[in-house]
Scaffold this motif. Structure first.
Motif, PDB file in Angstrom:
ATOM      1  N   GLY A 159       6.380  34.929  25.526  1.00  0.00           N
ATOM      2  CA  GLY A 159       5.314  34.369  25.924  1.00  0.00           C
ATOM      3  C   GLY A 159       4.564  34.927  27.129  1.00  0.00           C
ATOM      4  O   GLY A 159       3.650  34.517  28.003  1.00  0.00           O
ATOM      5  N   ILE A 187       1.912  37.736  27.801  1.00  0.00           N
ATOM      6  CA  ILE A 187       0.882  38.539  27.252  1.00  0.00           C
ATOM      7  C   ILE A 187       0.507  39.599  28.388  1.00  0.00           C
ATOM      8  O   ILE A 187       0.134  39.209  29.401  1.00  0.00           O
ATOM      9  CB  ILE A 187      -0.552  37.691  27.047  1.00  0.00           C
ATOM     10  N   GLY A 243      -2.963  34.168  31.746  1.00  0.00           N
ATOM     11  CA  GLY A 243      -3.944  35.374  32.020  1.00  0.00           C
ATOM     12  C   GLY A 243      -3.474  36.031  33.401  1.00  0.00           C
ATOM     13  O   GLY A 243      -3.789  37.358  33.508  1.00  0.00           O
ATOM     14  N   ALA A 280      -4.781  47.735  23.995  1.00  0.00           N
ATOM     15  CA  ALA A 280      -5.671  47.288  22.938  1.00  0.00           C
ATOM     16  C   ALA A 280      -4.925  47.432  21.569  1.00  0.00           C
ATOM     17  O   ALA A 280      -4.949  46.656  20.695  1.00  0.00           O
ATOM     18  CB  ALA A 280      -6.938  47.955  22.926  1.00  0.00           C
ATOM     19  N   ILE A 293      -2.126  44.853  21.207  1.00  0.00           N
ATOM     20  CA  ILE A 293      -2.503  43.648  20.945  1.00  0.00           C
ATOM     21  C   ILE A 293      -2.819  43.582  19.233  1.00  0.00           C
ATOM     22  O   ILE A 293      -2.634  42.489  18.572  1.00  0.00           O
ATOM     23  CB  ILE A 293      -3.651  43.249  21.779  1.00  0.00           C
ATOM     24  N   LEU A 348      -1.147  41.398  16.971  1.00  0.00           N
ATOM     25  CA  LEU A 348      -1.937  39.992  16.387  1.00  0.00           C
ATOM     26  C   LEU A 348      -2.235  40.039  14.971  1.00  0.00           C
ATOM     27  O   LEU A 348      -2.162  38.973  14.231  1.00  0.00           O
ATOM     28  CB  LEU A 348      -3.455  40.031  17.168  1.00  0.00           C
ATOM     29  N   ILE A 403     -14.654  49.498  18.178  1.00  0.00           N
ATOM     30  CA  ILE A 403     -15.538  48.073  17.965  1.00  0.00           C
ATOM     31  C   ILE A 403     -14.874  47.346  16.980  1.00  0.00           C
ATOM     32  O   ILE A 403     -14.401  46.113  17.125  1.00  0.00           O
ATOM     33  CB  ILE A 403     -16.965  48.395  17.485  1.00  0.00           C
ATOM     34  N   GLY A 440     -11.471  45.721  18.051  1.00  0.00           N
ATOM     35  CA  GLY A 440     -11.794  44.690  18.933  1.00  0.00           C
ATOM     36  C   GLY A 440     -12.130  43.487  18.098  1.00  0.00           C
ATOM     37  O   GLY A 440     -11.554  42.538  18.416  1.00  0.00           O
ATOM     38  N   LEU A 441     -13.109  43.767  17.535  1.00  0.00           N
ATOM     39  CA  LEU A 441     -13.629  42.520  16.616  1.00  0.00           C
ATOM     40  C   LEU A 441     -12.492  42.022  15.705  1.00  0.00           C
ATOM     41  O   LEU A 441     -12.517  40.737  15.658  1.00  0.00           O
ATOM     42  CB  LEU A 441     -14.786  43.136  15.610  1.00  0.00           C
ATOM     43  N   ALA A 454      -9.262  42.034  16.323  1.00  0.00           N
ATOM     44  CA  ALA A 454      -8.348  41.208  16.938  1.00  0.00           C
ATOM     45  C   ALA A 454      -9.044  39.827  17.435  1.00  0.00           C
ATOM     46  O   ALA A 454      -8.504  38.935  17.237  1.00  0.00           O
ATOM     47  CB  ALA A 454      -8.288  41.881  18.272  1.00  0.00           C
ATOM     48  N   LEU A 455     -10.359  39.793  17.798  1.00  0.00           N
ATOM     49  CA  LEU A 455     -10.978  38.739  18.132  1.00  0.00           C
ATOM     50  C   LEU A 455     -10.996  37.878  16.993  1.00  0.00           C
ATOM     51  O   LEU A 455     -10.604  36.837  17.119  1.00  0.00           O
ATOM     52  CB  LEU A 455     -12.449  39.001  18.812  1.00  0.00           C
ATOM     53  N   SER A 492      -7.615  36.021  16.328  1.00  0.00           N
ATOM     54  CA  SER A 492      -7.414  35.240  17.327  1.00  0.00           C
ATOM     55  C   SER A 492      -7.932  34.002  17.073  1.00  0.00           C
ATOM     56  O   SER A 492      -7.467  32.752  17.519  1.00  0.00           O
ATOM     57  CB  SER A 492      -7.536  35.797  18.806  1.00  0.00           C
ATOM     58  N   LEU A 493      -9.367  34.066  16.463  1.00  0.00           N
ATOM     59  CA  LEU A 493     -10.106  32.756  16.320  1.00  0.00           C
ATOM     60  C   LEU A 493      -9.497  31.995  14.962  1.00  0.00           C
ATOM     61  O   LEU A 493      -9.372  30.669  14.906  1.00  0.00           O
ATOM     62  CB  LEU A 493     -11.252  33.105  16.351  1.00  0.00           C
ATOM     63  N   PHE A 494      -9.434  32.717  13.968  1.00  0.00           N
ATOM     64  CA  PHE A 494      -9.128  32.313  12.563  1.00  0.00           C
ATOM     65  C   PHE A 494      -7.852  32.390  11.990  1.00  0.00           C
ATOM     66  O   PHE A 494      -7.598  31.513  10.902  1.00  0.00           O
ATOM     67  CB  PHE A 494     -10.207  32.931  11.496  1.00  0.00           C
ATOM     68  N   PRO A 506      -4.487  32.923  13.975  1.00  0.00           N
ATOM     69  CA  PRO A 506      -3.619  33.496  15.104  1.00  0.00           C
ATOM     70  C   PRO A 506      -2.191  33.671  14.571  1.00  0.00           C
ATOM     71  O   PRO A 506      -1.666  34.253  15.517  1.00  0.00           O
ATOM     72  CB  PRO A 506      -3.828  32.216  16.117  1.00  0.00           C
TER      73      PRO A 506
END
Lengths: 347, 300
Positions: free
Chosen positions: A66, A68, A121, A252, A255, A259, A292, A295-296, A298-299, A302-304, A306
């Protein structure tokens, strides 16, 4: 496993026994790699193994502990730097890589005393600060020559083919040891403690988990692992430059791999490392666009999604390739052949 | 540069750090999320201001009329589109989302604007290099004083808003317990989005003063995030004004560090931050969790 009980606990399944055999065969084939693989492929595989090491260590930290971290490059860089430092003092270069990783583990102890008090964080950015401090301090050492960097000169005493083979074997061995350590850790009492902490630190403490000791063990393990990966990266590319070794891009990458592959799953980071390796192979030359897209992706994960790709596969099809979890089999009369197996608290 | 001048500069620099820190702490206080894209968003604002100043030849201060509302909208979208959704998957996922966002923003900016360093200083007449004569050969930059004054106004305004307006009270209540406020008719989703907008407006302001004070490039954001975070943690306890105190301590450490050694600026700043962490462990014992939270959650 009790015979008369209607619930049985299963760790090894037919599938996981099969997979274990495949893994063993694969390991033997890879170990014999230098005998039949081309130089180009050996170099590529070395890089892939280093990615697997990083992903597995970051997953141990984040997915199981746990924690990060946006600053594991602190240890990656230290591994590279300390290897150079030790080698300059006359230590045989490949031995220097291992000693450097252990030394980085020693350094990680006082660091853990500071950062493990931070959560979420705060821990992430706290580690980022640690990486910055490590970079600035390493820059003060005159042998590094600022941003110019320095090579692991002692490696020149090996001829190119010999060096490639040794680095390859050492990377394969490091990766295998790291996977084995995490595998054993997860199956042990420690593994249950770690996952309990990840799920709820206060609750874990209340049932007798020694939270700070457990987190420290995993933090130091990840520090040693990332430092060894840094040393192996140095052995592969020979030049240490503070800005690239201590760069945030390593976080990066880690992650992204974890992820996308599946955070908190044993198989996830391995899958993620392979995906990352292939993307880099095909699109790495696209420069900024490549970053890019990383990063996108990973984003979006994380949203859809995880749980990552492996998380999806595992939840959907209830496959456990390797026996790191438990399967509870309900031998209820209604179920066909008592096969309503469901994995719980598996990963 | 005399030590006295360095001290005054350090204090004034703290004003900028308080400005970049307050949005970060504010968001953490209300949504319990640390936004790792915070610094990169300040750079987005700086580039926005730069485009308006360079292409359309408007004064950067005037350009705020466009950029600050735009940052507010970005904050709204950020909360509704990313933070709200990722927070549903657990407290760790928003860290990963905002980190991914930071990587995307930095590299998109690089793709659009290249690696050139830029500054807003040339667009504000002589403000960037005017100074007050303190006598004895000491000068203090007018821009640094202005930054400090704006920081105090921003923190004071935020405090008044949180204390005396109905929306401010709703934000504080939501920070305290988002589920319970729903019971008394507060729409916590709306309140969180408002809070994110406010945070991003402060980020826009910080972006302006960053770009006036120094050069920036697409990758300058991560250091701003780190500075803001350090100021927030150093300031720690109690009120919004703790953030200002933290910023001042960080600024002082950096300017004095730079006075001693060329690498000293960054090292001294990080050093003070780490010392504060160590100090907190041995003084207070419990984990640091909630230091930032207490600033806004309780009686801000």
């Amino acid at each position: 496993v009790t015979a008369d009980s209607r619930i049985s606990i299963q760790r090894w399944t037919n599938l996981s026994i099969g997979v274990a055999i495949v893994v063993a065969v694969l390991f033997v084939l890879l170990a014999a790699g230098p005998a039949f693989l081309s130089e180009n492929i050996l170099d590529r595989l070395t890089v892939l193994f280093i990615y697997v090491c990083l992903a597995v260590m970051w997953n141990a930290l984040a997915g199981y502990g746990g924690m990060i971290s946006a600053g594991q490059q602190a240890f990656f860089g230290l591994g590279g730097y300390l290897a150079i430092r030790l080698s300059e003092w006359g230590v045989e270069p490949y031995l220097a890589l291992v000693l450097a990783a252990l030394l980085a583990g020693v350094f990680s102890l006082p660091i853990s005393a500071i950062v493990l008090r931070l959560r979420g964080g705060e821990f992430a950015i706290g580690m980022w600060v640690i990486a910055e401090v490590a970079r600035l301090l390493v820059n003060l050492d005159p042998i590094i020559q600022g941003d110019t960097g320095r090579s692991l000169i002692a490696l020149a005493s090996f001829d190119a083919a010999e060096r490639r083979d040794i680095t390859y074997w050492m990377t394969l061995a490091s990766m295998s040891v790291m996977l084995a350590v995490i595998f054993v850790m997860l199956r042990s009492r420690l593994g249950s403690s770690i996952q309990a902490i990840r799920d709820n630190e206060e609750a874990a403490a209340s049932v007798g988990v020694r939270v700070s000791v457990t987190k420290r063990i995993i933090f130091v393990t990840a520090a040693i692992g990332c430092a060894l990966a840094g040393g192996l990266w140095l052995a592969t590319f020979t030049t240490f430059q503070p800005r690239s070794f201590f760069g945030i891009q390593w976080s990066a990458y880690m992650i992204f791999m974890v992820l996308v592959g599946g955070i908190g799953r044993f198989e996830g980071p391995i899958l993620g490392a392979i995906i990352f390796f292939l993307i880099e192979l095909w699109f790495g030359t696209a420069g900024v666009w490549y970053l890019i897209v990383l990063g996108l992706t990973a984003l979006l994960f994380s949203l859809f999604l995880p749980g990552g790709i492996w998380g999806y596969v595992e939840d959907r099809f209830h496959v456990l390739l390797l026996p790191v979890g438990y399967r509870v089999r309900m031998t209820a009369p209604s179920a066909r052949g008592g096969d309503t197996s469901q994995s719980i608290a598996a990963n | 540069m005399s030590v006295i001048t360095a001290l005054i500069e350090g204090v004034l620099l703290g004003g900028y750090y308080a400005m970049i820190a307050c949005g970060l702490s504010f968001m953490f206080g209300v949504m319990k999320i640390i936004n790792l894209a915070h610094g990169s968003l300040a750079i987005v604002a700086a580039f926005g201001l730069w485009i308006i100043a360079d292409r359309f030849e408007y004064d950067p201060f005037l350009a705020l009329i466009v950029v600050l509302p735009a940052m507010g909208c970005i904050g709204w979208l950020l909360q509704r589109g990313i933070l709200e959704r990722s927070a549903r998957s657990g407290e760790l996922i928003p860290i990963l989302s905002t980190f991914g966002l930071a990587i995307v923003l930095e590299n998109v900016l690089f793709e659009c604007f290249g690696a050139d360093i830029r500054s807003l200083a040339p667009y504000v007449g002589s403000l960037a290099y005017d100074s007050f004569d303190l006598g004895g050969g000491s000068y203090i930059g007018k821009l640094a004083v202005l930054t400090f004054v704006v920081a105090i106004l921003l923190l004071g305004g935020l405090q008044l808003f949180l204390t005396y307006t109905p929306l401010g009270r709703q934000i504080r209540a939501t920070a305290e317990d988002p589920d319970t406020v729903e019971l008394v008719g507060v729409n916590s989703r709306f309140v969180n989005a408002v809070a994110a907008s406010i945070a991003l407006i402060t980020v826009g302001l910080a972006g302006l003063f960053l770009a006036l004070r120094t050069n920036f490039d697409p990758y300058s954001g991560s250091l701003q995030l780190i500075f803001g975070f350090e100021a927030g943690v150093i300031g720690g306890t109690g009120s919004l004004w703790g953030t200002l105190a933290g910023g001042i301590i960080l600024g002082l450490a950096q300017t004095l560090g730079a006075h001693i050694h060329p690498q000293g600026f960054l090292l001294a700043g990080h050093g003070v931050f780490l010392l504060v962490l160590v100090g907190r462990i041995y003084i207070s014992g419990p984990a640091l969790h909630g230091f930032l939270k207490s600033k806004f959650g309780g009686g801000a």
